[in-house]
Scaffold this motif. Structure first.
Motif, short mmCIF file in Angstrom:
data_model
loop_
_atom_site.label_atom_id
_atom_site.label_comp_id
_atom_site.label_asym_id
_atom_site.label_seq_id
_atom_site.Cartn_x
_atom_site.Cartn_y
_atom_site.Cartn_z
N GLY A 168 40.51 29.16 37.63
CA GLY A 168 39.25 28.63 38.15
C GLY A 168 38.36 29.63 38.83
N ALA A 169 38.77 30.90 38.92
CA ALA A 169 37.96 31.91 39.59
C ALA A 169 36.82 32.37 38.69
CB ALA A 169 38.82 33.11 39.98
N THR A 170 35.72 32.78 39.31
CA THR A 170 34.60 33.40 38.60
C THR A 170 34.66 34.90 38.85
OG1 THR A 170 33.23 31.42 38.86
CG2 THR A 170 32.10 33.47 38.33
N LEU A 171 34.93 35.65 37.80
CA LEU A 171 35.11 37.09 37.95
C LEU A 171 33.75 37.78 37.89
CD1 LEU A 171 37.57 38.96 38.30
CD2 LEU A 171 37.51 39.37 35.85
N VAL A 172 33.32 38.34 39.02
CA VAL A 172 32.00 38.97 39.07
C VAL A 172 32.09 40.49 39.02
CG1 VAL A 172 30.96 37.04 40.30
CG2 VAL A 172 31.99 38.92 41.61
N TYR A 173 33.29 41.04 39.22
CA TYR A 173 33.46 42.50 39.16
C TYR A 173 34.92 42.80 38.88
CZ TYR A 173 33.77 47.39 40.60
OH TYR A 173 33.99 48.75 40.61
N SER A 174 35.18 43.82 38.05
CA SER A 174 36.57 44.25 37.82
C SER A 174 36.61 45.77 37.72
CB SER A 174 37.14 43.62 36.55
OG SER A 174 36.53 44.16 35.40
N ARG A 175 37.70 46.32 38.22
CA ARG A 175 37.92 47.76 38.14
C ARG A 175 39.32 47.99 37.63
NH1 ARG A 175 38.30 52.51 37.20
NH2 ARG A 175 37.63 54.24 38.55
N ARG A 176 39.41 48.64 36.48
CA ARG A 176 40.70 48.90 35.85
C ARG A 176 41.06 50.37 35.98
NH1 ARG A 176 39.89 45.78 30.02
NH2 ARG A 176 39.52 43.67 30.86
N LEU A 197 35.70 30.09 43.05
CA LEU A 197 35.47 31.23 43.94
C LEU A 197 35.03 32.46 43.14
CD1 LEU A 197 35.89 31.86 47.03
CD2 LEU A 197 38.02 33.00 46.30
N LYS A 198 34.00 33.13 43.63
CA LYS A 198 33.58 34.41 43.04
C LYS A 198 34.50 35.51 43.57
CE LYS A 198 28.70 33.27 42.41
NZ LYS A 198 27.29 33.64 42.75
N VAL A 199 35.14 36.24 42.64
CA VAL A 199 36.12 37.25 43.05
C VAL A 199 35.89 38.55 42.28
CG1 VAL A 199 37.85 35.49 43.59
CG2 VAL A 199 37.88 36.60 41.35
N GLY A 200 36.38 39.63 42.87
CA GLY A 200 36.54 40.89 42.16
C GLY A 200 38.00 41.06 41.80
N ALA A 201 38.29 41.92 40.85
CA ALA A 201 39.68 42.19 40.44
C ALA A 201 39.88 43.69 40.36
CB ALA A 201 39.98 41.54 39.09
N VAL A 202 41.03 44.15 40.82
CA VAL A 202 41.40 45.56 40.71
C VAL A 202 42.85 45.62 40.24
CG1 VAL A 202 42.02 45.66 43.18
CG2 VAL A 202 41.57 47.77 41.90
N SER A 203 43.13 46.50 39.27
CA SER A 203 44.48 46.58 38.73
C SER A 203 44.73 47.96 38.13
CB SER A 203 44.71 45.51 37.66
OG SER A 203 43.80 45.67 36.59
N ARG A 244 47.65 31.81 50.63
CA ARG A 244 46.73 30.73 50.29
C ARG A 244 47.19 30.08 48.99
NH1 ARG A 244 42.23 30.38 53.36
NH2 ARG A 244 41.59 32.22 54.56
N PRO A 245 46.97 28.78 48.84
CA PRO A 245 47.35 28.12 47.58
C PRO A 245 46.44 28.54 46.45
CG PRO A 245 46.15 26.61 48.99
CD PRO A 245 46.37 27.85 49.80
N LEU A 246 46.87 28.28 45.23
CA LEU A 246 46.07 28.65 44.06
C LEU A 246 44.73 27.93 44.03
CD1 LEU A 246 48.88 28.73 41.32
CD2 LEU A 246 47.90 30.66 42.58
N GLU A 247 44.67 26.74 44.64
CA GLU A 247 43.41 25.99 44.66
C GLU A 247 42.29 26.77 45.36
OE1 GLU A 247 46.70 23.51 43.75
OE2 GLU A 247 46.37 24.77 45.54
N PHE A 248 42.66 27.74 46.15
CA PHE A 248 41.68 28.60 46.83
C PHE A 248 40.74 29.28 45.84
CE2 PHE A 248 40.77 32.92 48.54
CZ PHE A 248 39.98 32.56 49.63
N LEU A 249 41.25 29.52 44.61
CA LEU A 249 40.45 30.24 43.60
C LEU A 249 39.45 29.35 42.87
CD1 LEU A 249 43.21 32.48 41.95
CD2 LEU A 249 41.34 33.22 43.44
N GLN A 250 39.58 28.05 42.99
CA GLN A 250 38.70 27.15 42.25
C GLN A 250 37.22 27.39 42.61
OE1 GLN A 250 39.05 24.85 39.84
NE2 GLN A 250 41.23 25.28 39.62
#
Length: 410
Positions: free
Chosen positions: A304-312, A282-288, A274-280
């Protein structure tokens, strides 16, 4: 036991980065400071041994390019190694990447015993890629070597702590004429090479202290050994003060300014892009599980993403299906529409036993040179045409005097 070890690692990192305070943290900082003094003596003594010839450095008779840094993790070496290997291959070079294989798992005991009985070296290099096929998974190869092998189909990738051994192996068995050392600045047994050293402009020397009290592997004065200084994360930063400081440490190495540029998203399990514009918006989670997760998460916000949850997780953490499933479910509970991870983390994500509740994407990042690429090209060309040429290359040039490759860092 694994969770206890990771908790202790997390506590130590928070103490080193001065995010944790209290009596125990203060005592640990004092103890680590004492150990860093001993470490500094060891680093200086080791360098002195090589400078005096008491420890031997070996030439390999071909073009050797080392990509490294002064600090532990977080400078983005892998995309630069990938770009150099791709451009050199495009210029007609036969390239092998030599990696230490940090946190890779050794082959089983009986496999190593069989190799020894067959008369092979007791610890031969592991062939991650023979230039045609990827032969090992990320657990045996290590994250970065596996990722490089997967992205560079025409490049040999070997893993061994002994880069002299793996370099000779690559020349003998794969007929290569160019070796790229991934994380090689502190690897002193191999000489006659071009040293490219990365400096993170946002945190060039960490807290200024050596391991284990800080993030420095060597004192900043070690930069005098560098042939080229790569300044990463340059976009929008004023570099004048940092350049002046680096110029005092190394008056001759040219600067190459670059940025790690996001390119697209790729679904981990299906390969859908998906192109980067997909994140504009968009509510996302992040894991790293990387050295500097905050840099990755801030990059998602800038896209442009809205980070609603992250797990490090800890750096190089090997994920379990249950852990990934929990991240996906908790992200969905916070109304996320997708979960994003890094490409390096994606190679450690296992298949899930059930259909994931959300799509899981990795962010593909590539290096882009902003300034200084021309000087790097000149340095590479000088090294290619210099005395370090292999016998293979000399033979080819004798047959075809116009065959000398021109490297273009597009």
């Amino acid at each position: 036991m694994k969770k206890v070890i990771e908790a202790l690692e997390r506590f130590a990192i928070e103490v080193i980065s001065e995010r944790r305070w209290g009596h125990r943290a203060t005592l640990l900082r004092w103890f680590l400071g004492f150990l860093s003094i001993l470490y500094s003596w060891g680093v200086s003594f080791r360098l002195w041994l090589y400078q005096k010839g008491l420890c031997k450095s070996h030439p390999l008779g071909c073009l050797v390019i080392s990509v490294g840094n002064l600090t532990v993790g977080g400078t983005g070496k892998t995309p630069i190694v990938e770009k150099l290997a791709r451009d050199l291959t495009g210029a007609g070079r036969r390239v092998a990447i030599l990696s230490r294989g940090y946190k890779s798992r050794r082959p089983p005991f009986f496999q190593r015993l069989k190799e020894k009985l067959q008369g092979r070296p007791s610890d031969p290099p592991r062939v991650v890629s023979d230039g045609r096929h990827v032969l090992l998974d990320s657990e045996l190869a290590g994250d970065e070597p596996y990722m490089l092998a997967r992205n560079l189909p025409n490049v040999v990738v070997l893993v061994s702590p002994d880069r002299v051994l793996s370099g000779k192996y690559a020349i003998r068995h794969f007929d290569v004429d160019t070796l790229v050392l991934d994380d090689g600045f502190q690897y002193l047994p191999l000489k006659e090479r071009l040293d490219l050293v990365l400096i993170d402009t946002e945190s060039p020397f960490g807290n200024g202290k050596l391991l284990p009290r800080g993030m420095l592997r060597e004192p900043p004065k070690a930069l005098q050994r560098a042939d080229v200084l790569f300044l990463t994360k340059c976009e929008g930063n004023d570099l004048s003060a940092l350049k002046a400081q680096l110029r005092r440490l190394n008056p001759h190495a040219p600067f190459v300014e670059c940025v790690h540029r996001p390119r697209y998203l790729e679904e981990v399990f299906t390969g859908i892009r998906r192109p980067l514009e997909f994140l504009q918006g968009l509510k996302v989670g992040a894991v790293s599980g990387i050295a500097r997760p905050e840099s990755f998460e801030n990059g998602l916000r800038r896209l442009g993403a809205t980070l609603v949850y992250s797990r490090r997780f800890e750096d190089h953490h090997r994920f379990t299906p249950a852990e990934i499933q929990r991240v996906l479910e908790r992200s969905r509970a916070r109304l996320a529409k997708a979960v994003i991870t890094t490409e390096k983390d994606a190679v450690r994500i296992p298949a899930l036993p059930v259909r994931p509740p959300l799509p899981l994407y990795f962010l593909r990042v590539e290096i882009e040179f902003l300034r200084g690429a021309e000087e790097l090209e000149r340095r590479l060309q000088r090294a290619i045409q210099g005395p370090g040429r292999s016998q293979i290359q000399r033979t080819e040039e004798a047959k075809n005097p116009n065959a000398t490759a021109v490297v273009s860092l597009s």
